[in-house]
Design a protein around this motif. Structure first.
Motif, mmCIF file in Angstrom:
data_model
loop_
_atom_site.group_PDB
_atom_site.id
_atom_site.type_symbol
_atom_site.label_atom_id
_atom_site.label_comp_id
_atom_site.label_asym_id
_atom_site.label_seq_id
_atom_site.Cartn_x
_atom_site.Cartn_y
_atom_site.Cartn_z
ATOM 1 N N ALA A 162 44.927 12.738 -11.335
ATOM 2 C CA ALA A 162 46.206 13.113 -11.951
ATOM 3 C C ALA A 162 46.091 14.481 -12.612
ATOM 4 O O ALA A 162 46.995 15.324 -12.500
ATOM 5 C CB ALA A 162 46.631 12.052 -12.967
ATOM 6 N N TRP A 163 44.984 14.728 -13.305
ATOM 7 C CA TRP A 163 44.768 16.011 -13.977
ATOM 8 C C TRP A 163 44.683 17.141 -12.952
ATOM 9 O O TRP A 163 45.220 18.228 -13.148
ATOM 10 C CB TRP A 163 43.498 15.923 -14.816
ATOM 11 C CG TRP A 163 43.386 16.974 -15.866
ATOM 12 C CD1 TRP A 163 43.908 16.941 -17.117
ATOM 13 C CD2 TRP A 163 42.678 18.219 -15.767
ATOM 14 N NE1 TRP A 163 43.576 18.092 -17.797
ATOM 15 C CE2 TRP A 163 42.822 18.892 -16.990
ATOM 16 C CE3 TRP A 163 41.942 18.824 -14.753
ATOM 17 C CZ2 TRP A 163 42.268 20.136 -17.226
ATOM 18 C CZ3 TRP A 163 41.385 20.073 -14.981
ATOM 19 C CH2 TRP A 163 41.547 20.713 -16.214
ATOM 20 N N ALA A 170 40.204 23.901 -8.804
ATOM 21 C CA ALA A 170 39.220 24.783 -9.462
ATOM 22 C C ALA A 170 39.056 24.401 -10.932
ATOM 23 O O ALA A 170 37.940 24.396 -11.459
ATOM 24 C CB ALA A 170 39.632 26.238 -9.319
ATOM 25 N N ALA A 171 40.159 24.071 -11.592
ATOM 26 C CA ALA A 171 40.085 23.702 -13.010
ATOM 27 C C ALA A 171 39.318 22.394 -13.194
ATOM 28 O O ALA A 171 38.530 22.256 -14.133
ATOM 29 C CB ALA A 171 41.497 23.578 -13.592
ATOM 30 N N LEU A 172 39.516 21.440 -12.280
ATOM 31 C CA LEU A 172 38.784 20.174 -12.382
ATOM 32 C C LEU A 172 37.292 20.406 -12.134
ATOM 33 O O LEU A 172 36.448 19.879 -12.864
ATOM 34 C CB LEU A 172 39.336 19.142 -11.389
ATOM 35 C CG LEU A 172 38.598 17.795 -11.376
ATOM 36 C CD1 LEU A 172 38.603 17.146 -12.755
ATOM 37 C CD2 LEU A 172 39.207 16.871 -10.327
ATOM 38 N N LEU A 177 31.709 20.914 -14.183
ATOM 39 C CA LEU A 177 30.553 21.795 -14.409
ATOM 40 C C LEU A 177 30.259 21.916 -15.896
ATOM 41 O O LEU A 177 29.119 21.736 -16.337
ATOM 42 C CB LEU A 177 30.830 23.170 -13.796
ATOM 43 C CG LEU A 177 29.676 24.155 -13.767
ATOM 44 C CD1 LEU A 177 28.538 23.613 -12.914
ATOM 45 C CD2 LEU A 177 30.131 25.494 -13.218
ATOM 46 N N ASN A 178 31.281 22.178 -16.694
ATOM 47 C CA ASN A 178 31.096 22.331 -18.138
ATOM 48 C C ASN A 178 30.656 21.035 -18.809
ATOM 49 O O ASN A 178 29.963 21.057 -19.821
ATOM 50 C CB ASN A 178 32.377 22.857 -18.804
ATOM 51 C CG ASN A 178 32.683 24.286 -18.393
ATOM 52 O OD1 ASN A 178 31.810 25.011 -17.933
ATOM 53 N ND2 ASN A 178 33.939 24.682 -18.528
ATOM 54 N N GLY A 179 31.070 19.903 -18.241
ATOM 55 C CA GLY A 179 30.705 18.606 -18.798
ATOM 56 C C GLY A 179 29.364 18.090 -18.302
ATOM 57 O O GLY A 179 28.922 17.010 -18.702
ATOM 58 N N LEU A 193 39.017 15.204 -20.369
ATOM 59 C CA LEU A 193 40.122 16.047 -19.887
ATOM 60 C C LEU A 193 41.028 16.500 -21.014
ATOM 61 O O LEU A 193 42.064 17.095 -20.778
ATOM 62 C CB LEU A 193 40.940 15.275 -18.835
ATOM 63 C CG LEU A 193 40.138 14.848 -17.604
ATOM 64 C CD1 LEU A 193 40.948 13.886 -16.737
ATOM 65 C CD2 LEU A 193 39.698 16.039 -16.797
ATOM 66 N N ALA A 194 40.617 16.238 -22.265
ATOM 67 C CA ALA A 194 41.456 16.602 -23.415
ATOM 68 C C ALA A 194 41.358 18.087 -23.698
ATOM 69 O O ALA A 194 40.388 18.726 -23.400
ATOM 70 C CB ALA A 194 41.021 15.815 -24.635
#
Length: 194
Positions: A162-163, A170-172, A177-179, A193-194
């Motif tokens: 959904a996000w 790319a954002a997901l 990657l960041n997580g 996803l907050a």
């Protein structure tokens, strides 16, 4: 088509080694789709064989070109021994048949949803199609045929799917990657996803 699929299987073997299992699924009105399993240490890879037998065509095209058009196979990698991931064979075959059945063109950045868990207890019902070229190199074919691309699939939780629809692939992937998300963990939870 048999010659083409023999070349595709040879490319899979070059990139992933010898398959230790294979299963075939045929859907009414479609070509047979096989799913090959490759085990590499603690990682199991499932690769489709048969999706590339026909080029994918734009569903809005008046006529389907029997030669030209993108060709692909799907590759899913998961950690072994954590879940009954061998049950992913049928959902993978469904995804591989979707270009023939639904007229989809499967490309990097796309979401594919099977509407049920990918395997028993899986927190995923859909996958993100990633960029090819990592595990298995493209297979060039004689002109005018397009090369066969081997597209990695990244399982997504319903929240991630959904996000992604709102923010893009790319954002997901950046969130993952960041997580520090282990995308091969068959039991992982959704990234923050907050």
């Amino acid at each position: 088509m048999a010659d083409l699929l023999a070349l595709v299987e040879a490319r899979l073997r070059t990139g992933l080694g010898e398959p230790d299992a294979r299963a075939a699924v045929t859907f009414l009105g479609t070509d047979r789709i096989e799913v090959l399993r490759f085990t590499d240490g603690d990682v199991v890879r499932y690769a489709t064989l048969g999706m590339s037998g026909q080029p994918m065509t734009d569903p809005t095209a008046a006529l389907a070109d029997p030669v030209k058009g993108p060709r692909a196979e799907l590759v899913l990698s998961v950690r072994a021994g954590l879940a009954d991931t061998d049950k992913v064979l049928r959902p993978l075959a469904v995804l591989a048949a979707s270009p023939q059945v639904e007229g989809l063109v499967v490309a990097p950045g796309a979401s594919l949803d099977v509407g049920e868990p990918l395997w028993p207890g899986a927190p995923f019902t859909s996958v993100l199609v990633a960029e090819p070229g990592g595990l298995v190199e493209d297979l060039d074919l004689d002109a005018p045929m397009d090369p066969v691309r081997f597209l990695p699939l990244l399982p997504m939780t319903p929240n991630e799917a959904a996000w992604k629809r709102v923010h893009g692939a790319a954002a997901l992937q950046e969130r993952w990657l960041n997580g520090g998300t282990d995308l091969r963990d068959p039991l992982r939870t959704s990234v923050s996803l907050a």
